[in-house]
Design a protein around this motif. Structure first.
Motif, mmCIF file in Angstrom:
data_model
loop_
_atom_site.group_PDB
_atom_site.id
_atom_site.type_symbol
_atom_site.label_atom_id
_atom_site.label_comp_id
_atom_site.label_asym_id
_atom_site.label_seq_id
_atom_site.Cartn_x
_atom_site.Cartn_y
_atom_site.Cartn_z
ATOM 1 N N ALA A 196 0.800 -1.217 0.000
ATOM 2 C CA ALA A 196 0.000 0.000 0.000
ATOM 3 C C ALA A 196 0.838 1.276 0.000
ATOM 4 N N THR A 197 2.059 1.235 0.527
ATOM 5 C CA THR A 197 2.831 2.456 0.736
ATOM 6 C C THR A 197 3.306 3.070 -0.578
ATOM 7 N N THR A 198 3.035 4.356 -0.733
ATOM 8 C CA THR A 198 3.524 5.111 -1.872
ATOM 9 C C THR A 198 4.004 6.457 -1.376
ATOM 10 N N PHE A 199 5.218 6.850 -1.755
ATOM 11 C CA PHE A 199 5.701 8.175 -1.362
ATOM 12 C C PHE A 199 5.027 9.228 -2.226
ATOM 13 N N GLN A 251 12.654 -5.250 2.810
ATOM 14 C CA GLN A 251 13.410 -5.170 1.563
ATOM 15 C C GLN A 251 12.524 -4.657 0.433
ATOM 16 N N ALA A 252 11.278 -5.131 0.404
ATOM 17 C CA ALA A 252 10.339 -4.681 -0.629
ATOM 18 C C ALA A 252 10.012 -3.201 -0.457
ATOM 19 N N GLU A 253 9.860 -2.752 0.800
ATOM 20 C CA GLU A 253 9.590 -1.340 1.062
ATOM 21 C C GLU A 253 10.761 -0.472 0.587
ATOM 22 N N TRP A 254 11.968 -0.902 0.930
ATOM 23 C CA TRP A 254 13.167 -0.137 0.546
ATOM 24 C C TRP A 254 13.277 -0.037 -0.974
ATOM 25 N N ARG A 255 13.062 -1.163 -1.640
ATOM 26 C CA ARG A 255 13.114 -1.183 -3.095
ATOM 27 C C ARG A 255 12.040 -0.260 -3.689
ATOM 28 N N LEU A 263 6.774 0.688 11.368
ATOM 29 C CA LEU A 263 6.517 0.486 9.943
ATOM 30 C C LEU A 263 5.285 1.260 9.490
ATOM 31 N N LYS A 264 4.313 1.356 10.358
ATOM 32 C CA LYS A 264 3.127 2.156 10.031
ATOM 33 C C LYS A 264 3.466 3.641 10.035
ATOM 34 N N ARG A 265 4.349 4.060 10.950
ATOM 35 C CA ARG A 265 4.770 5.465 10.959
ATOM 36 C C ARG A 265 5.475 5.809 9.646
ATOM 37 N N TYR A 266 6.321 4.889 9.202
ATOM 38 C CA TYR A 266 6.973 5.098 7.896
ATOM 39 C C TYR A 266 5.940 5.332 6.808
ATOM 40 N N SER A 267 4.906 4.507 6.798
ATOM 41 C CA SER A 267 3.871 4.621 5.779
ATOM 42 C C SER A 267 3.154 5.975 5.857
ATOM 43 N N ILE A 268 2.866 6.424 7.075
ATOM 44 C CA ILE A 268 2.174 7.711 7.257
ATOM 45 C C ILE A 268 3.045 8.856 6.748
ATOM 46 N N ALA A 278 5.483 8.707 4.516
ATOM 47 C CA ALA A 278 5.620 8.613 3.061
ATOM 48 C C ALA A 278 4.379 9.130 2.348
ATOM 49 N N GLN A 279 3.221 8.773 2.861
ATOM 50 C CA GLN A 279 1.980 9.184 2.215
ATOM 51 C C GLN A 279 1.691 10.671 2.400
ATOM 52 N N ASN A 280 2.356 11.291 3.388
ATOM 53 C CA ASN A 280 2.187 12.729 3.613
ATOM 54 C C ASN A 280 3.345 13.542 3.044
ATOM 55 N N GLY A 281 4.232 12.890 2.282
ATOM 56 C CA GLY A 281 5.310 13.624 1.625
ATOM 57 C C GLY A 281 6.432 14.062 2.534
ATOM 58 N N ILE A 282 6.571 13.427 3.709
ATOM 59 C CA ILE A 282 7.640 13.782 4.655
ATOM 60 C C ILE A 282 8.825 12.838 4.409
ATOM 61 N N TRP A 283 9.712 13.245 3.524
ATOM 62 C CA TRP A 283 10.764 12.367 3.050
ATOM 63 C C TRP A 283 11.762 11.979 4.141
ATOM 64 N N TYR A 284 12.258 12.947 4.892
ATOM 65 C CA TYR A 284 13.371 12.676 5.802
ATOM 66 C C TYR A 284 12.998 11.668 6.890
ATOM 67 N N GLU A 285 11.857 11.814 7.505
ATOM 68 C CA GLU A 285 11.454 10.866 8.543
ATOM 69 C C GLU A 285 11.109 9.511 7.954
#
Length: 283
Positions: A65-68, A258-262, A225-230, A232-239
């Motif tokens: 689901a995660t998209t930057f 690994q899939a997330e990083w890729r 991992l959910k924080r990462y998703s939040i 990314a979806q809000n355009g906060i690249w550094y965190e």
């Protein structure tokens, strides 16, 4: 004997005909009803059930689901920047992959490259892929400037033991980033001992922003991992990048991470950095 032969022959003919008829009917009787819509529906349901079972793993679900979401450029002059070092620039040897900032970039119609990203932190971290090692006598430096080109932080960077992704963070002794103000950063490598050539450099803009209170509250009560998703979806690249890099270091064999990083690096066209090791998580 002759009087009985005709009935026997007739019986055999009739019996043979019945057997032949039955044999001819067996394929028809064995064949299921030709209802393709029903069979397709059943097969479709089976596939859907399999898909649901596969996505029941929470890590897999996030990975799918995660998209930057790259935010639009800030108002004013385009930030410009440089996400790759450039071949032979500053006398540095060719390297594949090249010196690279793990940063999103956009290319405008006039071929101008803009390298910039958002953070919510007062003292964020930057990540760079460095192809050169400490046995080389190269000078490496990280510099942060405010919007008036005043230097607010400078640090000499030690080259790593082997090529890979390194982390550079603002220490507590450095000034905190102000909200909604752009800052210009540089990562430079001078490979020319005589300093007759300009250094190889990476450049970009960082801006600190605020998230809405509901999102902040959600971030405080969820797992990494959910924080990462939040983020990314809000355009906060550094965190987003920092959390994912930390998770990968702690769990290097985790297939979902690994899939997330890729997925994250591929989304900003850095596919060649995906397989490179993350060397240090220390500020």
């Amino acid at each position: 004997m002759k009087s009985n032969s005709q009935p026997i022959k007739l019986f055999l003919v009739v019996a043979f005909s019945c057997v032949s008829l039955l044999v001819s009917l067996i394929p028809v009787l064995a064949k299921p009803t030709d209802d393709s819509s029903v069979s397709d529906a059943v097969r479709g349901a089976s596939r859907r059930e399999g898909g649901l079972r596969r996505s029941s793993d929470p890590k897999t679900t996030v990975a799918q689901a995660t998209t930057f979401k790259q935010p639009p450029l800030p108002p004013g002059l385009p930030p410009g920047g440089r996400v790759r070092g450039g071949a032979k620039r500053g006398g540095c040897p060719l390297a594949k992959p090249d010196l690279t900032a793990l940063m999103p970039s956009t290319k405008e119609a006039n071929s101008v490259i803009n390298v910039w990203g958002q953070t919510i932190g007062e003292r964020p971290s930057w990540f760079f892929y460095v192809p050169y090692t400490k046995d080389l006598p190269y000078e490496v430096e990280f510099v942060l400037q405010d919007q008036d080109s005043n230097e607010i932080y400078q640090k000499a960077i030690a080259l790593p033991d082997k090529p890979g992704v390194i982390r550079v963070s603002l220490p507590t002794t450095a000034p905190a980033l102000a909200l909604n103000k752009p800052y210009l950063w540089f990562f430079t490598i001078n490979c020319d001992k005589e300093k007759n050539s300009p250094p190889t450099f990476l450049q970009g803009v960082i801006q600190r922003v605020q998230l809405n209170p509901a999102t902040v509250k959600e971030l405080q009560t969820t797992e990494p991992l959910k924080r990462y998703s939040i983020y990314a979806q809000n355009g906060i690249w550094y965190e987003a990048l920092t959390i994912l890099a930390q998770l990968r270091q702690k769990n290097p064999q985790d297939a979902a991470l690994q899939a997330e990083w890729r997925n994250l690096l591929s989304s900003i066209r850095l596919d060649d950095i995906v397989a490179e090791p993350i060397l240090s998580d220390k500020p």
